[in-house]
Design an enzyme around this catalytic site. Structure first.
Site, PDB file in Angstrom:
ATOM      1  N   ASP B  11      -0.999  -6.946   4.423  1.00  0.00           N
ATOM      2  CA  ASP B  11       0.447  -7.164   4.434  1.00  0.00           C
ATOM      3  C   ASP B  11       0.740  -8.232   5.476  1.00  0.00           C
ATOM      4  O   ASP B  11       0.273  -8.135   6.619  1.00  0.00           O
ATOM      5  CB  ASP B  11       1.184  -5.875   4.817  1.00  0.00           C
ATOM      6  N   ASP B 130       5.870  -0.414  -7.063  1.00  0.00           N
ATOM      7  CA  ASP B 130       6.009   0.581  -6.006  1.00  0.00           C
ATOM      8  C   ASP B 130       6.638   1.812  -6.639  1.00  0.00           C
ATOM      9  O   ASP B 130       7.746   1.727  -7.181  1.00  0.00           O
ATOM     10  CB  ASP B 130       6.900   0.041  -4.875  1.00  0.00           C
TER      11      ASP B 130
END
Lengths: 205, 254
Positions: B11, B130
């Site tokens: 990330d 997600d």
């Protein structure tokens, strides 16, 4: 010795260039045949769909140029598929440098589509210069949904959904279905083999 | 044989690799290129870089650091974050990314998946999802990089997977939010359900805590397992993990 990377307009040219940089091999990126000059090795990379890539290659005059060229040419992934007579992807005519047709991989409950990831090389042709020092079972990186069937041009095979050609050759035209520029040290060795193998004597009619 | 993939996920925020718990409270874990090179050396099969603030900030993942990674490493990688047009995708692919992953922009404009697949081919279009459980099923969440804007996307996860593939996505990365960052094992139930309807490669994400979790998740038939904190914090070394998986009968690239 110098290498020209053919700009297919939708390809992952940077990665091939970076891989050659890591091998300290000089290269140029060319968009038209006029720019090839003294380039004595050509690379046709490929990421993308066959239709748009062929349209760009034809518009730039590559079809006629490559048909007459005796320079060693390495097609990578889509670039390899474009070297054939025809691709099922978009039902388009290819460059016609290798006789044969590119088909679509079947999907089944066991084999998803497309074929993506590290898979192994088998049935390696011991006389194939591109595969010098390669061993059966070594892994390379694939990302593709179409394939070249097994035929006289096959120099290595890989299995996924079906057994297909992972390395092909017809005269000085050679191709990899996988991405040597993304296949770690094994891929680097294959690129090095392409750069250093002598050009074959072939008659271009 | 096709190997199961071990995929460290990095990330990225402001050019550094960060890691949060359940998508919040991010800590700096290192330089992008250095971490990428280290994981490649250890035997990672692929890398994924998520620019987690790109989409909420209305921009796309930066081509400059994509090139810096591609110059250095010789394994494939995928980039994600704020890619919402053909031009955005082209710039990232030309910078050296092998695949682009789209998430929130695809929810706002599902036709984006079809346009990208037509231009670049299905094989480089990844749909990131997600997903979290609500009651009896799973729902898609959007803007998960921004705690102030994240929320329901108004779609059921399994429906969205099917629609994404129908539109031309070539791979699905399923981030199971209930498990993210807690190292309690992958969401096997959700991944099992996703596998049964997913005809493209499927990558599991969220929940890896020890090596047995990787073994478990590959039993669901997923093609790859993505993890972040266990690799960033040195809990699991990738080379050792793959050696162990091979002894358990999992096909891996050694």
């Amino acid at each position: 010795m110098s290498i020209a990377i053919i700009d297919t307009g939708c390809a992952n040219i940077a990665s091939v260039g970076f891989a050659l940089d890591r091998l300290r091999a000089g290269f140029r990126v060319v968009t038209t045949p006029d720019e090839v000059g003294d380039g004595d090795r050509l690379i046709l990379p490929g990421v993308g769909a066959a239709g748009p890539a062929m349209a760009r290659l034809s518009a730039a005059g590559w079809t006629a140029f490559l048909a007459q060229s005796s320079r060693p040419l390495l097609g990578i992934c889509l670039g390899m598929q474009l070297m054939f007579d025809h691709s099922k992807e978009g039902d388009v005519a290819g460059l016609g440098l290798i006789p044969g047709r590119v088909e679509r991989l079947k999907s089944s409950a066991k084999d998803v589509w497309p074929h993506m990831g590290w898979n192994t090389l088998h049935d390696i042709d011991a006389d194939e210069p591109l595969l010098a020092d390669m061993k059966s079972g070594q892994s390379v990186y694939f990302v593709h949904g179409y394939f070249a069937p097994i035929a006289s041009y096959t120099r290595a095979t890989t299995g996924f959904a079906t057994k297909f050609s992972s390395v092909v050759r017809h005269g000085n035209n050679v191709g990899c279905q996988f991405h040597p520029e993304k296949s770690g040290p094994v891929g680097a060795k294959i690129l090095q083999n392409f750069i250093h193998a002598p050009s074959l004597e072939v008659n271009v009619s | 044989m096709l190997a199961k993939r071990i995929i460290p996920c990095l990330d990225v925020r402001d050019g550094r690799v960060v890691k949060g718990v359940r998508f919040r409270d991010h800590q700096d874990v290192g330089d992008i290129v250095e971490l990428a090179a280290r994981y490649a050396q250890q035997g990672a099969d692929e890398l994924v870089f998520y620019d987690i603030t790109a989409s909420p900030e209305g921009r796309a993942v930066e081509p400059a650091w994509i090139s810096a990674i591609a110059e250095r490493i010789d394994i494939p990688f995928c980039v994600a974050g704020g890619i919402r047009s053909i031009d955005d995708a082209r710039a990232r692919l030309f910078a050296g990314a092998d695949k682009i992953s789209i998430n929130t922009p695809a929810l706002s404009d599902p036709n984006l998946i079809s346009r990208l697949a037509a231009e670049f081919g299905c094989q480089c279009v990844v749909l990131g999802i997600d997903s979290a459980r609500t009651g009896a099923c799973w729902h898609v969440h959007k803007f998960t990089g921004d705690p102030n804007r994240s929320g329901f996307a108004g779609r059921e996860t399994l429906d969205w997977i099917a629609e994404g593939i129908d539109r031309g996505a070539g791979e699905i990365v399923l981030n199971c939010m209930d498990q993210d960052g807690v190292r309690d094992g992958y969401d096997l139930e959700q991944l099992d359900a996703a596998r049964s309807i997913c005809s493209t490669p499927l990558i599991a994400s969220g929940g890896a805590g020890d090596r047995s979790h990787f073994h478990q998740v590959f039993q669901t038939g997923v093609d790859g397992a993505l993890a972040a904190s266990v690799f960033h914090k040195g809990v699991i070394e990738i080379g050792a993990l793959k050696q162990w998986l091979a002894t358990q009968g999992v096909e891996v690239r050694i």
